[in-house]
Design a protein around this motif. Structure first.
Motif, PDB file in Angstrom:
ATOM      1  N   GLU A 107       0.831  -1.212   0.000  1.00  0.00           N
ATOM      2  CA  GLU A 107       0.000   0.000   0.000  1.00  0.00           C
ATOM      3  C   GLU A 107       0.867   1.263   0.000  1.00  0.00           C
ATOM      4  OE1 GLU A 107      -3.573   1.381   2.947  1.00  0.00           O
ATOM      5  OE2 GLU A 107      -1.981   0.148   3.837  1.00  0.00           O
ATOM      6  N   LEU A 108       1.925   1.229   0.750  1.00  0.00           N
ATOM      7  CA  LEU A 108       2.862   2.357   0.818  1.00  0.00           C
ATOM      8  C   LEU A 108       3.531   2.582  -0.543  1.00  0.00           C
ATOM      9  CD1 LEU A 108       3.998   4.398   2.836  1.00  0.00           C
ATOM     10  CD2 LEU A 108       5.584   2.653   3.596  1.00  0.00           C
ATOM     11  N   CYS A 109       3.940   1.504  -1.180  1.00  0.00           N
ATOM     12  CA  CYS A 109       4.590   1.610  -2.497  1.00  0.00           C
ATOM     13  C   CYS A 109       3.622   2.120  -3.566  1.00  0.00           C
ATOM     14  CB  CYS A 109       5.179   0.262  -2.908  1.00  0.00           C
ATOM     15  SG  CYS A 109       6.598  -0.215  -1.910  1.00  0.00           S
ATOM     16  N   VAL A 110       2.391   1.674  -3.509  1.00  0.00           N
ATOM     17  CA  VAL A 110       1.388   2.152  -4.466  1.00  0.00           C
ATOM     18  C   VAL A 110       1.173   3.652  -4.261  1.00  0.00           C
ATOM     19  CG1 VAL A 110      -1.069   2.050  -5.068  1.00  0.00           C
ATOM     20  CG2 VAL A 110       0.240  -0.064  -4.778  1.00  0.00           C
ATOM     21  N   LYS A 111       1.029   4.056  -3.018  1.00  0.00           N
ATOM     22  CA  LYS A 111       0.819   5.482  -2.697  1.00  0.00           C
ATOM     23  C   LYS A 111       2.007   6.321  -3.172  1.00  0.00           C
ATOM     24  CE  LYS A 111      -1.635   8.421  -0.198  1.00  0.00           C
ATOM     25  NZ  LYS A 111      -2.877   8.860  -0.840  1.00  0.00           N
ATOM     26  N   ALA A 112       3.215   5.808  -2.974  1.00  0.00           N
ATOM     27  CA  ALA A 112       4.429   6.546  -3.339  1.00  0.00           C
ATOM     28  C   ALA A 112       4.777   6.389  -4.822  1.00  0.00           C
ATOM     29  CB  ALA A 112       5.604   6.061  -2.493  1.00  0.00           C
ATOM     30  N   ASP A 113       4.114   5.472  -5.484  1.00  0.00           N
ATOM     31  CA  ASP A 113       4.367   5.170  -6.888  1.00  0.00           C
ATOM     32  C   ASP A 113       5.825   4.726  -7.112  1.00  0.00           C
ATOM     33  OD1 ASP A 113       3.702   4.791  -9.556  1.00  0.00           O
ATOM     34  OD2 ASP A 113       4.192   6.861 -10.110  1.00  0.00           O
ATOM     35  N   ILE A 114       6.241   3.799  -6.252  1.00  0.00           N
ATOM     36  CA  ILE A 114       7.565   3.181  -6.387  1.00  0.00           C
ATOM     37  C   ILE A 114       7.399   1.673  -6.234  1.00  0.00           C
ATOM     38  CG2 ILE A 114       8.817   5.198  -5.501  1.00  0.00           C
ATOM     39  CD1 ILE A 114       9.226   3.528  -2.915  1.00  0.00           C
ATOM     40  N   ASN A 115       8.410   0.927  -6.633  1.00  0.00           N
ATOM     41  CA  ASN A 115       8.296  -0.520  -6.483  1.00  0.00           C
ATOM     42  C   ASN A 115       8.851  -0.973  -5.133  1.00  0.00           C
ATOM     43  OD1 ASN A 115      11.130  -1.018  -6.800  1.00  0.00           O
ATOM     44  ND2 ASN A 115      10.859  -0.704  -9.001  1.00  0.00           N
ATOM     45  N   ARG A 116       8.505  -2.178  -4.759  1.00  0.00           N
ATOM     46  CA  ARG A 116       8.889  -2.724  -3.450  1.00  0.00           C
ATOM     47  C   ARG A 116      10.407  -2.781  -3.275  1.00  0.00           C
ATOM     48  NH1 ARG A 116       4.658  -5.600  -0.698  1.00  0.00           N
ATOM     49  NH2 ARG A 116       6.134  -7.046   0.227  1.00  0.00           N
ATOM     50  N   SER A 117      11.120  -3.119  -4.326  1.00  0.00           N
ATOM     51  CA  SER A 117      12.585  -3.213  -4.205  1.00  0.00           C
ATOM     52  C   SER A 117      13.182  -1.848  -3.868  1.00  0.00           C
ATOM     53  CB  SER A 117      13.207  -3.809  -5.462  1.00  0.00           C
ATOM     54  OG  SER A 117      12.971  -2.985  -6.578  1.00  0.00           O
ATOM     55  N   THR A 118      12.588  -0.788  -4.394  1.00  0.00           N
ATOM     56  CA  THR A 118      13.062   0.558  -4.048  1.00  0.00           C
ATOM     57  C   THR A 118      12.797   0.822  -2.573  1.00  0.00           C
ATOM     58  OG1 THR A 118      12.652   1.342  -6.290  1.00  0.00           O
ATOM     59  CG2 THR A 118      12.863   3.019  -4.573  1.00  0.00           C
ATOM     60  N   PHE A 119      11.616   0.446  -2.099  1.00  0.00           N
ATOM     61  CA  PHE A 119      11.316   0.620  -0.677  1.00  0.00           C
ATOM     62  C   PHE A 119      12.364  -0.103   0.166  1.00  0.00           C
ATOM     63  CE2 PHE A 119       9.704  -0.767   3.368  1.00  0.00           C
ATOM     64  CZ  PHE A 119       9.151   0.396   3.882  1.00  0.00           C
ATOM     65  N   TYR A 120      12.591  -1.381  -0.138  1.00  0.00           N
ATOM     66  CA  TYR A 120      13.513  -2.195   0.665  1.00  0.00           C
ATOM     67  C   TYR A 120      14.973  -1.771   0.508  1.00  0.00           C
ATOM     68  CZ  TYR A 120       9.651  -5.169   1.991  1.00  0.00           C
ATOM     69  OH  TYR A 120       8.473  -5.640   2.520  1.00  0.00           O
ATOM     70  N   ALA A 121      15.279  -1.008  -0.504  1.00  0.00           N
ATOM     71  CA  ALA A 121      16.638  -0.465  -0.637  1.00  0.00           C
ATOM     72  C   ALA A 121      16.878   0.623   0.420  1.00  0.00           C
ATOM     73  CB  ALA A 121      16.846   0.117  -2.025  1.00  0.00           C
ATOM     74  N   HIS A 122      15.802   1.179   0.955  1.00  0.00           N
ATOM     75  CA  HIS A 122      15.914   2.275   1.928  1.00  0.00           C
ATOM     76  C   HIS A 122      15.495   1.875   3.341  1.00  0.00           C
ATOM     77  CE1 HIS A 122      16.715   5.204  -1.230  1.00  0.00           C
ATOM     78  NE2 HIS A 122      15.775   4.603  -1.935  1.00  0.00           N
ATOM     79  N   PHE A 123      14.477   1.044   3.452  1.00  0.00           N
ATOM     80  CA  PHE A 123      13.909   0.714   4.766  1.00  0.00           C
ATOM     81  C   PHE A 123      13.558  -0.769   4.817  1.00  0.00           C
ATOM     82  CE2 PHE A 123      12.661   5.055   3.612  1.00  0.00           C
ATOM     83  CZ  PHE A 123      13.287   5.766   4.622  1.00  0.00           C
ATOM     84  N   SER A 124      13.635  -1.342   6.006  1.00  0.00           N
ATOM     85  CA  SER A 124      13.296  -2.757   6.141  1.00  0.00           C
ATOM     86  C   SER A 124      11.798  -2.967   6.338  1.00  0.00           C
ATOM     87  CB  SER A 124      14.077  -3.392   7.288  1.00  0.00           C
ATOM     88  OG  SER A 124      13.794  -2.729   8.503  1.00  0.00           O
ATOM     89  N   ASN A 125      11.100  -1.968   6.884  1.00  0.00           N
ATOM     90  CA  ASN A 125       9.646  -2.058   7.078  1.00  0.00           C
ATOM     91  C   ASN A 125       9.074  -0.669   7.364  1.00  0.00           C
ATOM     92  OD1 ASN A 125      10.055  -1.495   9.887  1.00  0.00           O
ATOM     93  ND2 ASN A 125      10.515  -3.651  10.214  1.00  0.00           N
ATOM     94  N   GLN A 126       7.772  -0.594   7.531  1.00  0.00           N
ATOM     95  CA  GLN A 126       7.113   0.683   7.751  1.00  0.00           C
ATOM     96  C   GLN A 126       7.495   1.302   9.102  1.00  0.00           C
ATOM     97  OE1 GLN A 126       5.742  -2.312   7.880  1.00  0.00           O
ATOM     98  NE2 GLN A 126       3.673  -2.345   8.757  1.00  0.00           N
ATOM     99  N   TYR A 127       7.857   0.471  10.069  1.00  0.00           N
ATOM    100  CA  TYR A 127       8.255   0.985  11.379  1.00  0.00           C
ATOM    101  C   TYR A 127       9.605   1.708  11.302  1.00  0.00           C
ATOM    102  CZ  TYR A 127       4.452  -1.886  13.100  1.00  0.00           C
ATOM    103  OH  TYR A 127       3.210  -2.430  13.308  1.00  0.00           O
ATOM    104  N   GLU A 128      10.510   1.170  10.513  1.00  0.00           N
ATOM    105  CA  GLU A 128      11.799   1.834  10.327  1.00  0.00           C
ATOM    106  C   GLU A 128      11.612   3.173   9.610  1.00  0.00           C
ATOM    107  OE1 GLU A 128      16.189   1.235   8.277  1.00  0.00           O
ATOM    108  OE2 GLU A 128      14.794  -0.461   8.257  1.00  0.00           O
ATOM    109  N   LEU A 129      10.719   3.216   8.641  1.00  0.00           N
ATOM    110  CA  LEU A 129      10.407   4.471   7.951  1.00  0.00           C
ATOM    111  C   LEU A 129       9.813   5.475   8.934  1.00  0.00           C
ATOM    112  CD1 LEU A 129       9.989   6.333   5.510  1.00  0.00           C
ATOM    113  CD2 LEU A 129       7.969   4.961   4.904  1.00  0.00           C
ATOM    114  N   LEU A 130       8.886   5.042   9.765  1.00  0.00           N
ATOM    115  CA  LEU A 130       8.295   5.922  10.780  1.00  0.00           C
ATOM    116  C   LEU A 130       9.366   6.424  11.743  1.00  0.00           C
ATOM    117  CD1 LEU A 130       5.929   7.260  12.251  1.00  0.00           C
ATOM    118  CD2 LEU A 130       5.572   5.071  13.458  1.00  0.00           C
ATOM    119  N   SER A 131      10.240   5.541  12.166  1.00  0.00           N
ATOM    120  CA  SER A 131      11.323   5.931  13.070  1.00  0.00           C
ATOM    121  C   SER A 131      12.232   6.981  12.428  1.00  0.00           C
ATOM    122  CB  SER A 131      12.133   4.696  13.472  1.00  0.00           C
ATOM    123  OG  SER A 131      13.129   5.045  14.393  1.00  0.00           O
ATOM    124  N   THR A 132      12.478   6.850  11.138  1.00  0.00           N
ATOM    125  CA  THR A 132      13.292   7.827  10.415  1.00  0.00           C
ATOM    126  C   THR A 132      12.606   9.192  10.410  1.00  0.00           C
ATOM    127  OG1 THR A 132      14.254   6.112   9.019  1.00  0.00           O
ATOM    128  CG2 THR A 132      14.353   8.367   8.176  1.00  0.00           C
TER     129      THR A 132
END
Length: 188
Positions: free
Chosen positions: A36-61
């Protein structure tokens, strides 16, 4: 070529943060999926995982960057000792007002308690740092009183944001300062 890659990385991180903040307006962090986060951001999952391990790590950032900005803002002020607490509290409320959308989301029930704990540490560090010496109290008593005041201050801030900042940062600082230093008997 490196600057182009850096810009892409910066853009990806920025759009992910913005997307998470947007999603947190409607639902809790535990119910937000990476898909859902990737769809909203219009990026693919691999791009997400290149930066963060999960949504909690993103929130912590997001929380850490907010706190870093707050600390950077507060450290630029040096007030005379007798005015320190009131003026620092006003600067705190100014910062919160300037960043109200993100702050309100970070203090909401849709996130976790970690941000509030980080906020407590900052408040203790910048606003109540000299209390133990000024009040001449033992360390345990100081900890209890400090915890009570800082926790209350966080919920006052949260309520102020929910009420569309119905008082100015200066008025909020004065209310808290008067209560903290004089108690309820001086609130009339």
């Amino acid at each position: 070529m490196t600057s182009k890659v850096d810009r892409r990385k910066q853009y990806s991180r920025m759009v992910l943060k913005e997307s998470l903040i947007e999603l947190l307006q409607k639902k809790s962090i535990s119910s937000i999926t990476i898909k859902e986060l990737c769809v909203k951001a219009d990026i693919n999952r691999s791009t997400f995982y290149a930066h963060f391990s999960n949504q909690y790590e993103l929130l912590s950032t997001i929380e850490d960057e907010f706190i870093e900005d707050l600390v950077e803002t507060l450290t630029q002020y040096h007030f005379p000792k007798e005015e320190d607490s009131l003026l620092m509290t006003e600067k705190f409320f100014d910062f919160i007002a300037d960043n109200s959308e993100v702050c309100q989301i970070l203090l909401s029930e849709n996130t976790d308690i970690h941000f509030q704990k980080k906020g407590m540490n900052i408040t203790q560090q910048f606003i109540f740092k000299d209390w133990i010496n000024e009040m001449k109290m033992d360390k345990d008593t100081y900890e209890y009183i400090n915890l009570f005041i800082v926790s209350g201050s966080i919920y006052v801030t949260k309520n102020w944001l929910e009420n569309q900042q119905n008082k100015t940062p200066k008025e909020m600082a004065e209310i808290l300062h008067r209560f903290i230093n004089k108690g309820l008997s001086n609130m009339r």
